[in-house]
Motif scaffolding. Structure first.
Motif, PDB file in Angstrom:
ATOM      1  N   LEU A  18      90.346 125.685 129.890  1.00  0.00           N
ATOM      2  CA  LEU A  18      91.086 124.468 130.242  1.00  0.00           C
ATOM      3  C   LEU A  18      91.121 123.287 131.047  1.00  0.00           C
ATOM      4  O   LEU A  18      90.928 124.313 132.736  1.00  0.00           O
ATOM      5  CB  LEU A  18      92.606 125.248 129.813  1.00  0.00           C
ATOM      6  CG  LEU A  18      92.688 126.521 128.908  1.00  0.00           C
ATOM      7  CD1 LEU A  18      93.872 126.664 129.608  1.00  0.00           C
ATOM      8  CD2 LEU A  18      92.724 125.645 127.850  1.00  0.00           C
ATOM      9  N   THR A  19      90.947 122.571 131.468  1.00  0.00           N
ATOM     10  CA  THR A  19      91.022 121.305 131.916  1.00  0.00           C
ATOM     11  C   THR A  19      92.240 120.271 132.305  1.00  0.00           C
ATOM     12  O   THR A  19      92.506 119.936 131.329  1.00  0.00           O
ATOM     13  CB  THR A  19      89.683 120.560 132.476  1.00  0.00           C
ATOM     14  OG1 THR A  19      89.376 119.425 131.327  1.00  0.00           O
ATOM     15  CG2 THR A  19      88.470 121.929 131.579  1.00  0.00           C
ATOM     16  N   ALA A  20      92.670 119.647 133.325  1.00  0.00           N
ATOM     17  CA  ALA A  20      92.936 119.200 133.892  1.00  0.00           C
ATOM     18  C   ALA A  20      92.212 117.982 133.213  1.00  0.00           C
ATOM     19  O   ALA A  20      91.199 117.244 133.852  1.00  0.00           O
ATOM     20  CB  ALA A  20      93.957 119.051 134.484  1.00  0.00           C
ATOM     21  N   ARG A  21      93.315 116.601 132.849  1.00  0.00           N
ATOM     22  CA  ARG A  21      92.488 115.253 132.308  1.00  0.00           C
ATOM     23  C   ARG A  21      91.880 114.512 133.516  1.00  0.00           C
ATOM     24  O   ARG A  21      90.552 114.128 133.019  1.00  0.00           O
ATOM     25  CB  ARG A  21      93.330 114.540 131.554  1.00  0.00           C
ATOM     26  CG  ARG A  21      92.831 112.912 130.817  1.00  0.00           C
ATOM     27  CD  ARG A  21      94.199 112.859 131.140  1.00  0.00           C
ATOM     28  NE  ARG A  21      94.887 112.693 129.406  1.00  0.00           N
ATOM     29  CZ  ARG A  21      94.380 113.318 128.539  1.00  0.00           C
ATOM     30  NH1 ARG A  21      93.782 112.695 127.976  1.00  0.00           N
ATOM     31  NH2 ARG A  21      94.433 114.146 127.405  1.00  0.00           N
ATOM     32  N   ASP A  22      92.320 114.758 134.729  1.00  0.00           N
ATOM     33  CA  ASP A  22      91.791 114.236 135.778  1.00  0.00           C
ATOM     34  C   ASP A  22      90.177 114.090 136.328  1.00  0.00           C
ATOM     35  O   ASP A  22      89.073 114.280 137.077  1.00  0.00           O
ATOM     36  CB  ASP A  22      92.382 113.943 136.642  1.00  0.00           C
ATOM     37  CG  ASP A  22      93.756 114.944 137.222  1.00  0.00           C
ATOM     38  OD1 ASP A  22      93.154 115.888 136.808  1.00  0.00           O
ATOM     39  OD2 ASP A  22      94.064 114.287 138.254  1.00  0.00           O
ATOM     40  N   SER A  23      90.119 115.930 135.670  1.00  0.00           N
ATOM     41  CA  SER A  23      88.811 116.618 136.422  1.00  0.00           C
ATOM     42  C   SER A  23      87.578 116.615 134.789  1.00  0.00           C
ATOM     43  O   SER A  23      87.819 117.959 134.979  1.00  0.00           O
ATOM     44  CB  SER A  23      89.086 117.794 137.038  1.00  0.00           C
ATOM     45  OG  SER A  23      90.276 118.448 136.008  1.00  0.00           O
ATOM     46  N   ILE A  24      86.817 116.067 134.736  1.00  0.00           N
ATOM     47  CA  ILE A  24      86.128 115.651 133.224  1.00  0.00           C
ATOM     48  C   ILE A  24      85.193 116.365 133.835  1.00  0.00           C
ATOM     49  O   ILE A  24      84.580 117.040 133.535  1.00  0.00           O
ATOM     50  CB  ILE A  24      85.785 114.758 133.475  1.00  0.00           C
ATOM     51  CG1 ILE A  24      87.048 114.221 132.572  1.00  0.00           C
ATOM     52  CG2 ILE A  24      84.999 114.591 131.835  1.00  0.00           C
ATOM     53  CD1 ILE A  24      87.680 114.906 131.234  1.00  0.00           C
ATOM     54  N   GLU A  25      84.603 116.407 135.579  1.00  0.00           N
ATOM     55  CA  GLU A  25      83.552 117.064 135.767  1.00  0.00           C
ATOM     56  C   GLU A  25      83.434 118.090 135.711  1.00  0.00           C
ATOM     57  O   GLU A  25      82.709 119.119 135.439  1.00  0.00           O
ATOM     58  CB  GLU A  25      82.749 116.849 137.304  1.00  0.00           C
ATOM     59  CG  GLU A  25      82.878 115.353 137.197  1.00  0.00           C
ATOM     60  CD  GLU A  25      84.975 115.744 138.011  1.00  0.00           C
ATOM     61  OE1 GLU A  25      85.210 115.793 139.257  1.00  0.00           O
ATOM     62  OE2 GLU A  25      85.310 114.705 136.727  1.00  0.00           O
ATOM     63  N   ASP A  26      84.870 119.481 135.574  1.00  0.00           N
ATOM     64  CA  ASP A  26      85.092 120.559 135.606  1.00  0.00           C
ATOM     65  C   ASP A  26      84.515 120.896 134.366  1.00  0.00           C
ATOM     66  O   ASP A  26      84.079 121.609 134.588  1.00  0.00           O
ATOM     67  CB  ASP A  26      87.048 121.061 135.593  1.00  0.00           C
ATOM     68  CG  ASP A  26      86.815 120.825 136.810  1.00  0.00           C
ATOM     69  OD1 ASP A  26      86.237 120.384 137.870  1.00  0.00           O
ATOM     70  OD2 ASP A  26      88.289 120.838 137.609  1.00  0.00           O
ATOM     71  N   LYS A  45      94.367 119.367 129.015  1.00  0.00           N
ATOM     72  CA  LYS A  45      95.681 119.771 129.270  1.00  0.00           C
ATOM     73  C   LYS A  45      96.469 117.749 129.339  1.00  0.00           C
ATOM     74  O   LYS A  45      95.728 116.995 129.975  1.00  0.00           O
ATOM     75  CB  LYS A  45      96.548 120.238 130.189  1.00  0.00           C
ATOM     76  CG  LYS A  45      95.781 122.175 130.377  1.00  0.00           C
ATOM     77  CD  LYS A  45      96.125 122.181 131.792  1.00  0.00           C
ATOM     78  CE  LYS A  45      94.709 123.662 132.259  1.00  0.00           C
ATOM     79  NZ  LYS A  45      95.581 123.863 133.512  1.00  0.00           N
ATOM     80  N   PRO A  46      97.493 117.689 128.863  1.00  0.00           N
ATOM     81  CA  PRO A  46      98.365 119.131 127.962  1.00  0.00           C
ATOM     82  C   PRO A  46      97.634 118.536 126.456  1.00  0.00           C
ATOM     83  O   PRO A  46      97.323 117.754 126.066  1.00  0.00           O
ATOM     84  CB  PRO A  46      99.791 118.123 128.046  1.00  0.00           C
ATOM     85  CG  PRO A  46      99.611 116.906 128.064  1.00  0.00           C
ATOM     86  CD  PRO A  46      98.097 116.614 129.201  1.00  0.00           C
ATOM     87  N   PHE A  47      97.771 119.900 125.574  1.00  0.00           N
ATOM     88  CA  PHE A  47      97.094 120.105 124.681  1.00  0.00           C
ATOM     89  C   PHE A  47      97.734 120.205 123.502  1.00  0.00           C
ATOM     90  O   PHE A  47      99.348 121.117 123.757  1.00  0.00           O
ATOM     91  CB  PHE A  47      96.081 120.539 124.391  1.00  0.00           C
ATOM     92  CG  PHE A  47      96.159 122.268 125.031  1.00  0.00           C
ATOM     93  CD1 PHE A  47      96.940 123.127 123.971  1.00  0.00           C
ATOM     94  CD2 PHE A  47      96.026 122.178 126.694  1.00  0.00           C
ATOM     95  CE1 PHE A  47      97.566 124.569 124.962  1.00  0.00           C
ATOM     96  CE2 PHE A  47      95.478 123.773 127.428  1.00  0.00           C
ATOM     97  CZ  PHE A  47      96.691 124.662 126.106  1.00  0.00           C
ATOM     98  N   ASP A  48      97.910 120.173 122.430  1.00  0.00           N
ATOM     99  CA  ASP A  48      99.158 120.644 121.034  1.00  0.00           C
ATOM    100  C   ASP A  48      98.204 122.208 120.502  1.00  0.00           C
ATOM    101  O   ASP A  48      97.556 122.168 120.604  1.00  0.00           O
ATOM    102  CB  ASP A  48      98.189 120.205 119.859  1.00  0.00           C
ATOM    103  CG  ASP A  48      98.902 119.924 118.279  1.00  0.00           C
ATOM    104  OD1 ASP A  48     100.528 119.510 118.350  1.00  0.00           O
ATOM    105  OD2 ASP A  48      99.159 120.681 117.284  1.00  0.00           O
TER     106      ASP A  48
END
Ligand code: CA
Length: 223
Positions: free
Chosen positions: A78-86, A101-104
């Motif tokens: 699970l990763t945050a939207r602003d950390s695509i590198e992760d 995140k957030p996801f359905d």
């Protein structure tokens, strides 16, 4: 099926924990990287849902150690939207899939099913066994074309036995896939579910192996 959820965000974690529990999964929820490693060492999980930004040890560290130890358990990060590198680092470190995140919850559920399907080498979305057709997506079972009503736990138990057809499953193994760490389990819980499954699906499907556990015989034309 038993899942380890690693997520330090209370709100999100609680939503996933509750949602997957209602779908019949046995979920253990831990909130930091060290607890995740401890639980992964001690528990028998079939899948890990792993947040990357965690206290104590990051999700990527947990993942790398897991793969370095030769553990091939499916991992969904699970990763945050602003950390695509992760996400990229996570996939390179051995994650099987990811969600931003957030996801359905329904999408998470579909991805879990896809991962388990891939793991079992099945291409089809439904599982066939004798006169049974099991659909993990809709949690429905048909026997000779007629729908059979099963509770979420009966469904999980049946799926576990079918996935392991030809192998004797001990009561402990079945309990592990049905109940999380926090659930209080009656000593005869598995017997009760088996009893119900036999009433609904016929007494011959699941055999008792005295003193060992239960087995669902392989189909004769199956390898
Ligand atoms: Ca986090």
């Amino acid at each position: 099926m038993r899942i380890l959820l690693v997520e330090d965000d209370e709100l999100l974690g609680n939503g996933v924990y509750t949602g997957l529990g209602q779908d019949g999964y046995a979920v253990d929820w831990v909130k930091d990287g060290e607890a995740a490693e401890l639980f992964l060492r001690s528990g028998e999980y079939e899948l890990v849902i792993l947040d990357l930004g965690l206290p104590k040890r990051s999700g990527v560290e947990v993942l790398r150690d897991l793969r370095a130890a030769g553990n091939e358990i499916p991992v969904l990060i699970l990763t945050a939207r602003d950390s695509i590198e992760d996400k990229v680092v996570g996939l390179d470190s051995g994650a099987d899939d990811y969600m931003i995140k957030p996801f359905d919850l329904e999408e998470l559920n579909a991805r879990i099913r896809a991962l388990m399907r891939r793991r079992s080498g099945r291409a089809e979305a439904t599982i066939r066994h004798g006169d049974l057709v099991i659909d993990p997506a809709s949690h429905t079972v048909e026997q000779t074309g007629k729908p059979v009503e099963l509770s979420p736990r009966e469904f999980t138990l049946l799926q576990k036995l079918v996935d392991n057809a030809g192998r004797v499953m001990s009561r402990g193994q079945l309990e592990q896939s049905l109940y999380s760490w926090k659930d209080e389990v009656d000593s005869n819980a598995i017997e009760v579910h088996i009893h119900h499954l036999r009433k609904k699906l016929g007494s011959k499907l699941i055999r008792t192996v005295r003193g060992v556990g239960y087995i669902l015989d392989k189909e004769s034309d199956e390898e």
